[in-house]
Design an enzyme around this catalytic site. Sequence first.
Site: not given
Ligand code: MG
Length: 361
Positions: A9, A105-106
Amino acid sequence: MHRVILHLDMDAFYASVEQRDNPALAGRPVIVGAPPTQRGVVAAASYEARKFGVRSAMPSVTAGRLCPDGVFVRPRMEAYRAESHAIMDLVRQSAGELVQQVSVDEAYMDVSAQAQGAAADASLACALPLARRLKQVIRTQRQLTATVGIAANKLLAKLASDFQKPDGLTLIREAEKVAFLRPLPVRSLHGVGEVTEKNLSGAGLRTVGDLQDYRGDLRALVGSWGPELKRFAFGEDDRALDLGDEVKSISSENTFLRDTEDRPTLRACLEEQAADIAGKLARYRLAAFTVQVKVRYGDFTTLTRQISVEEPLHEAREIYRLGCWLLAREKLVHRPLRLIGLGVSGLIEAQARQLPLEFVA
Ligand SMILES: [Mg+2]
């Protein structure tokens, strides 16, 4: 084989990209979103802004009131998407192909095959160096920080990455998982939304520990989902990574921190990308009829050009050669590039490997 799942993350992703790209914003409370004078919401807030209570999805007016010195920045979605691609490339280079990207973003990575120990907890520990390298490569190549969680399943790996941010690395051992989960609010479990949370709290169940201790039938509170929720409460989760459909194309790209038209730099990139693609083709035992190049200029104009050939290709130097040829034919490098990428599609199964000459009668 013990399962070893990583969850990556990025930290305050949009805001961190803004702070990286504009050094004047470093260390300042950056709020990505509409300015407080307009009706709009916060898309993301830097950690400096979060200290004031600013959160994403909050009205900008509220954010402006909470954080009067906040620096409001208009979102640049295209830049975040490009950054996301660059990071996911690094994730795949580090962790292999078993990657499920779940948002910009993960991502989850299944590294079970690379991290094997005699016991489940030993396997998890084997993934620590890999997680550290991934964080390091993101820091040096993208100048951004990421947080990684390691555990035996997706549910726990995600909770592990939520545990200590930013720039964190948390491993939840099998022996500790039940205790780790106890104090967390029920809302932190995958699948528990506002409605379920309300139903559970109506029965006095507020923490995961409450769920663990509950003697009644959860089905009465949450319906048929009850048994799985109970398993989640004890850190049991056998959901597989969702790897999408079969492979239809393979690509690789580089986003530059500074736009460039330097030929040796671009050639080196293409060469590396071609090698990367050829490696994947070999792993999937595939060959490709089509080679594609992609360029993005400083103003985010993006162009792709492709060529198809009669005999499928699988070698790095052939893919590289066609990539260079496309760039030249289309005169794509007439100004500095922000991104260059190479890809193949039109995939077919590669022919059975030819016998070495000495075995041919
Ligand atoms: Mg994040």
